[in-house]
Write a protein that holds these residues in place. Structure first.
Motif, PDB file in Angstrom:
ATOM      1  N   VAL A  33     -42.750  -4.869  39.700  1.00  0.00           N
ATOM      2  CA  VAL A  33     -42.174  -5.560  38.555  1.00  0.00           C
ATOM      3  C   VAL A  33     -41.717  -4.511  37.557  1.00  0.00           C
ATOM      4  CG1 VAL A  33     -42.549  -7.227  36.708  1.00  0.00           C
ATOM      5  CG2 VAL A  33     -43.700  -7.525  38.909  1.00  0.00           C
ATOM      6  N   ILE A  51     -38.230  -8.327  35.383  1.00  0.00           N
ATOM      7  CA  ILE A  51     -37.595  -8.699  36.643  1.00  0.00           C
ATOM      8  C   ILE A  51     -38.446  -8.208  37.802  1.00  0.00           C
ATOM      9  CG2 ILE A  51     -36.143  -6.619  36.645  1.00  0.00           C
ATOM     10  CD1 ILE A  51     -33.951  -8.396  37.965  1.00  0.00           C
ATOM     11  N   THR A  52     -38.608  -9.051  38.809  1.00  0.00           N
ATOM     12  CA  THR A  52     -39.349  -8.687  40.006  1.00  0.00           C
ATOM     13  C   THR A  52     -38.413  -8.106  41.048  1.00  0.00           C
ATOM     14  OG1 THR A  52     -39.090 -10.821  41.121  1.00  0.00           O
ATOM     15  CG2 THR A  52     -40.911 -10.626  39.559  1.00  0.00           C
ATOM     16  N   THR A  53     -39.012  -7.546  42.105  1.00  0.00           N
ATOM     17  CA  THR A  53     -38.207  -7.026  43.207  1.00  0.00           C
ATOM     18  C   THR A  53     -37.322  -8.114  43.785  1.00  0.00           C
ATOM     19  OG1 THR A  53     -40.069  -5.561  43.735  1.00  0.00           O
ATOM     20  CG2 THR A  53     -38.287  -5.681  45.336  1.00  0.00           C
ATOM     21  N   GLY A  54     -37.836  -9.343  43.816  1.00  0.00           N
ATOM     22  CA  GLY A  54     -37.084 -10.457  44.355  1.00  0.00           C
ATOM     23  C   GLY A  54     -36.027 -11.015  43.432  1.00  0.00           C
ATOM     24  N   GLY A  55     -35.967 -10.536  42.191  1.00  0.00           N
ATOM     25  CA  GLY A  55     -34.923 -10.967  41.282  1.00  0.00           C
ATOM     26  C   GLY A  55     -35.322 -12.034  40.284  1.00  0.00           C
ATOM     27  N   THR A  56     -36.582 -12.441  40.270  1.00  0.00           N
ATOM     28  CA  THR A  56     -37.035 -13.396  39.274  1.00  0.00           C
ATOM     29  C   THR A  56     -37.065 -12.736  37.904  1.00  0.00           C
ATOM     30  OG1 THR A  56     -38.381 -14.564  40.903  1.00  0.00           O
ATOM     31  CG2 THR A  56     -38.897 -14.938  38.589  1.00  0.00           C
ATOM     32  N   THR A  57     -36.506 -13.397  36.909  1.00  0.00           N
ATOM     33  CA  THR A  57     -36.389 -12.819  35.576  1.00  0.00           C
ATOM     34  C   THR A  57     -37.050 -13.691  34.529  1.00  0.00           C
ATOM     35  OG1 THR A  57     -34.259 -13.894  35.158  1.00  0.00           O
ATOM     36  CG2 THR A  57     -34.209 -11.710  36.177  1.00  0.00           C
ATOM     37  N   ASN A  58     -37.385 -13.064  33.424  1.00  0.00           N
ATOM     38  CA  ASN A  58     -37.797 -13.790  32.242  1.00  0.00           C
ATOM     39  C   ASN A  58     -37.340 -13.013  31.021  1.00  0.00           C
ATOM     40  OD1 ASN A  58     -40.422 -12.382  30.916  1.00  0.00           O
ATOM     41  ND2 ASN A  58     -40.512 -12.179  33.147  1.00  0.00           N
ATOM     42  N   TYR A  59     -37.113 -13.744  29.920  1.00  0.00           N
ATOM     43  CA  TYR A  59     -36.573 -13.149  28.705  1.00  0.00           C
ATOM     44  C   TYR A  59     -37.332 -13.629  27.492  1.00  0.00           C
ATOM     45  CZ  TYR A  59     -32.405 -12.114  31.510  1.00  0.00           C
ATOM     46  OH  TYR A  59     -31.532 -11.658  32.469  1.00  0.00           O
ATOM     47  N   LYS A  64     -32.371 -14.330  24.726  1.00  0.00           N
ATOM     48  CA  LYS A  64     -31.774 -15.213  25.720  1.00  0.00           C
ATOM     49  C   LYS A  64     -30.328 -15.522  25.358  1.00  0.00           C
ATOM     50  CE  LYS A  64     -35.963 -17.559  27.330  1.00  0.00           C
ATOM     51  NZ  LYS A  64     -36.710 -18.835  27.380  1.00  0.00           N
ATOM     52  N   SER A  70     -31.185  -6.748  35.173  1.00  0.00           N
ATOM     53  CA  SER A  70     -30.852  -6.706  36.585  1.00  0.00           C
ATOM     54  C   SER A  70     -31.472  -5.457  37.201  1.00  0.00           C
ATOM     55  CB  SER A  70     -29.336  -6.726  36.798  1.00  0.00           C
ATOM     56  OG  SER A  70     -28.725  -5.588  36.213  1.00  0.00           O
TER      57      SER A  70
END
Length: 117
Positions: A33, A51-59, A64, A70
């Motif tokens: 992460v 952002i995680t390796t899989g592309g899940t994001t939070n702000y 926002k 990315s």
């Protein structure tokens, strides 16, 4: 060990844009992460985006719609595209990295973002 090198900070007028980069090297692993934190003088460090390796994001709510996080897993590099910057965004921005269950968090040296009115 993980090393993080940040770049892209600078001085920009309100309404302008900057793109921050964080290049990771070392024991990256296949699952990790990464995130951007910022700290203004006299204030606590806060999470801007993750952002995680899989592309899940939070702000953070404050960014926002203006910031986009990315990553390029092939390059082990994370980015933060910052648009419509405001003076409230002025802070030192830090890259953060961790591998869940595999060790401590790592921090970059920080890069200064200054937004003038």
């Amino acid at each position: 060990q993980v090393q993080l090198v940040e770049s892209g900070g600078g001085l920009v007028q309100a309404g302008g844009s900057l793109r921050l980069s964080c290049a990771a090297s070392g024991s990256i692993g296949s699952i990790n992460v990464m995130g951007w934190y910022r700290q203004a003088p006299g204030k606590q460090r806060e999470l801007v985006a993750g952002i995680t390796t899989g592309g899940t994001t939070n702000y953070a709510d404050s960014v926002k719609g203006r910031f986009t996080i990315s990553r390029d897993n092939a390059k082990n590099t994370m980015y933060l595209q910052m648009n419509n910057l405001q003076p409230k965004d002025t802070a030192v921005y830090y890259c953060n990295f961790y591998r869940p269950g595999w060790g401590p968090q790592y921090w970059g040296q920080g890069t200064q973002v200054t937004v003038s009115s």
